[in-house]
Scaffold this motif. Structure first.
Motif, mmCIF file in Angstrom:
data_model
loop_
_atom_site.group_PDB
_atom_site.id
_atom_site.type_symbol
_atom_site.label_atom_id
_atom_site.label_comp_id
_atom_site.label_asym_id
_atom_site.label_seq_id
_atom_site.Cartn_x
_atom_site.Cartn_y
_atom_site.Cartn_z
ATOM 1 N N LEU A 532 -7.599 -0.870 -2.010
ATOM 2 C CA LEU A 532 -8.307 -2.124 -2.255
ATOM 3 C C LEU A 532 -9.777 -2.025 -1.858
ATOM 4 O O LEU A 532 -10.653 -2.566 -2.539
ATOM 5 N N LEU A 537 -12.496 -4.788 -3.131
ATOM 6 C CA LEU A 537 -11.812 -6.004 -2.663
ATOM 7 C C LEU A 537 -11.627 -5.916 -1.145
ATOM 8 O O LEU A 537 -10.529 -5.661 -0.634
ATOM 9 N N GLU A 540 -9.205 -8.579 0.791
ATOM 10 C CA GLU A 540 -7.802 -8.213 0.624
ATOM 11 C C GLU A 540 -7.470 -6.942 1.396
ATOM 12 O O GLU A 540 -6.378 -6.807 1.973
ATOM 13 N N ALA A 541 -8.425 -6.001 1.436
ATOM 14 C CA ALA A 541 -8.204 -4.756 2.178
ATOM 15 C C ALA A 541 -8.053 -5.028 3.671
ATOM 16 O O ALA A 541 -7.215 -4.406 4.349
#
Length: 570
Positions: A532, A537, A540-541
């Motif tokens: 991610l 992202l 989200e990571a």
């Protein structure tokens, strides 16, 4: 102004002493005024306290008079202090320009002296060489012009300030005589496999690509985050135990960073074809330095692998090697790495990372040895890594430096090589990121000089003669090595286009996290947080990273409980 550029020593010394006496006198005045201010201030405070106690009494008039007197004394003393400070400042400012010119003059004198010593060393070397060629018929008048002419063709490389040797490149006629008399390795003869030919691409990695791999990844997002707000409570702690957001990571794990050391595996391919162990040592030393070339702009932290995480890199078709690594310990973090090549060598290492945050910088100290063995000769080399330091953690632009020494030992032939990574110094005139080294045979005789930088290239020069030179800056006697012309061992590949927006990854690094079929379920390519982050992202990571770390903590507690139960049961 022109009259101040070359000050007369006696007049300048007398003037400086006079200024120092004046400043010392002004400093004494300041100290006296400070004591008086403290004394009169205390008296004034006592008077005010007594005045408060006697308010409304008959003695108030006398007390008011006393307070006024002491306040006047305090004001006079304060004014004297202010005047003394002004005088001190005026004298210091008036002499500042003269001191700056005197300092510049001393610097120029030192530079001139260094140039003079360098010229003397050249002349001494040329005279000694001319005498050795024909000592019986040599006279100073007959040989002076020949020595000067040959000296112009010599190249003189002064060593670092703390180095124990100086190298002098031999002139072309001496090289021809020595190389023509004996073509063996000890006298400077080079085999075809040893000589680096930039036009010959048969042994390079770039010309053997059979599979198209990716050459770019998504651009790095421009997210801002205050590192100090996270790190201020972590001074002196192990970085592997500090939860960090992915904003300070790069989308590679530590296992992939270890594999990235194989960026210049063709150096080992060339070394495997060498007949001489000393030639082979030169290429092994260049390989050990080349592993740092990708770190010059890489100040981000790789992901800490989970316990049991693995990474496999199969490059048998392209480069002839296969690499497997595994995280075998979490605290302290430790990884095992093994590489087998079809081109005549095997490499393995067990590395433990010890990292400390010191407030202004982060030190990363790899602990453990790297082993390399060549199949045909059986030569077994062992060395370790140097310390990496990331500076300007609190304020300024992050930058990385490598410092320390690498001792490479051939356990089979007992040849050795010591490489010195010079730490960067703002006041040094040396080339930044400089690396120097000496290769010695089993008898301790120096055979090769290595020089270069860990972010660009490395060269080797064969030693043909050595002698004791003049003393160094600390009184240590330096060794003067006369060498043949240096040969290029390794040159860094240019970074891909747009590398600054792709975490400054090299061509190999861009492919390390490329999805592949058939990898193990524990492979680093399958980590969701790392994937991610690579896609940009980061929020989200971060969520996935926290989830994985929490799962690992629970798993560790479960294993510890099982271990304690097993101990109790006997």
């Amino acid at each position: 102004d022109s009259g101040d550029e070359g000050p007369v020593p006696h007049e300048g010394r007398a003037l400086t002493q006079g200024v120092l006496k004046t400043l010392a006198s002004k400093l004494d005045d300041l100290s006296t005024c400070n004591e008086l201010i403290g004394k009169h201030g205390a008296a004034l405070q006592r008077s005010l306290s007594e005045f408060e106690e006697l308010r409304g009494s008959a003695d108030s008039t006398d007390k008011v008079k006393a307070v006024n007197e002491r306040a006047t004394l305090f004001r006079i003393t304060s004014n004297a202090m202010i005047n003394a400070c002004r005088d001190f400042l005026d004298v210091a400012e008036s002499q500042s320009r003269r001191w700056q010119k005197a300092l510049q003059y001393e610097r120029e004198q030192r530079h001139h002296l260094e140039e003079t010593i360098e010229q003397l060393a050249k002349q001494h070397n040329s005279l000694e060489r001319a005498w050795r060629e024909n000592p019986t018929s040599y006279t100073g008048a007959e040989r002076s012009q020949e020595g000067d002419a040959s000296d112009e063709n010599d190249e003189f490389f002064d060593a670092m300030e703390d180095s124990a040797f100086i190298t002098v490149t031999a002139s072309s006629d001496i090289q021809h005589k020595r190389s023509g008399s004996n073509q063996s390795m000890m006298s400077g003869g080079m085999s075809n496999d040893w000589t680096h030919n930039e036009n010959d691409t048969s042994g390079t990695n770039h010309m053997q690509l059979r599979r198209t791999r990716r050459s770019r990844i998504p651009d790095k997002p421009n997210y801002s985050l205050n590192l100090w707000s996270i790190m201020k409570n972590c001074i002196g702690k192990d970085l592997s135990k500090i939860p960090m957001p992915v904003n300070f990571n790069e989308p590679l794990s530590m296992l992939q960073r270890l594999t990235e050391d194989l960026e210049y595996s063709e150096l080992l391919d060339r070394a495997a074809r060498c007949d001489s162990s000393l030639e082979q040592m030169c290429l092994v030393a260049a390989f050990s330095v080349s592993s740092y070339s990708t770190t010059v702009h890489r100040t981000a932290k790789p992901f800490n692998p989970l316990l049991g995480e693995t990474y496999e890199l199969d490059r048998l078709e392209e480069y002839g090697y296969r690499s497997i690594s595994e995280q075998v310990s979490h605290h302290p973090p430790a990884a095992a790495h093994h590489v087998t090549s079809q081109r005549g060598w095997t490499l393995w290492q067990h590395i433990t990372i010890d990292s400390k945050f010191r407030g202004k910088y982060i030190s990363v100290m790899p602990l453990g040895n790297i082993h390399l063995q060549f199949h045909s000769s059986g030569n077994h080399y062992v060395w370790s890594k140097v310390t990496s330091t990331v500076h300007n953690i609190i304020v300024g632009k992050l930058w990385i430096d490598q410092s320390g020494e690498i001792d490479i030992v051939n356990n089979t032939t007992k040849d050795t090589c010591r490489l010195k990574f010079s730490p960067y110094s703002y006041f040094s005139r040396e080339v930044p990121r400089k690396v120097t080294g000496v290769i010695e045979d089993r008898e301790g005789t120096a055979r090769y000089i290595l020089s270069g930088t860990w972010d660009d290239k490395m060269e080797s020069a064969k030693i043909v003669d050595s002698s004791q030179g003049c003393g160094g800056s600390e009184g240590k006697q330096k060794t003067v090595y006369q060498t043949l012309q240096p040969k290029l061992l390794w040159k860094k590949y240019p970074l891909p286009d747009n590398a600054e927006n792709m975490h400054f990854f090299s061509s190999l690094a861009l492919t390390l996290n490329e999805p592949e079929e058939g990898v193990a379920p524990t492979d680093s390519r399958l980590r969701p947080d790392q994937r991610l982050m690579e896609a940009g992202l980061w929020d989200e990571a971060n969520g996935q990273k926290q989830r994985l770390e929490e799962c690992q903590r629970l798993e560790r507690k479960r294993r510890e409980a099982q271990a304690n139960q097993a101990l109790e049961e006997g």
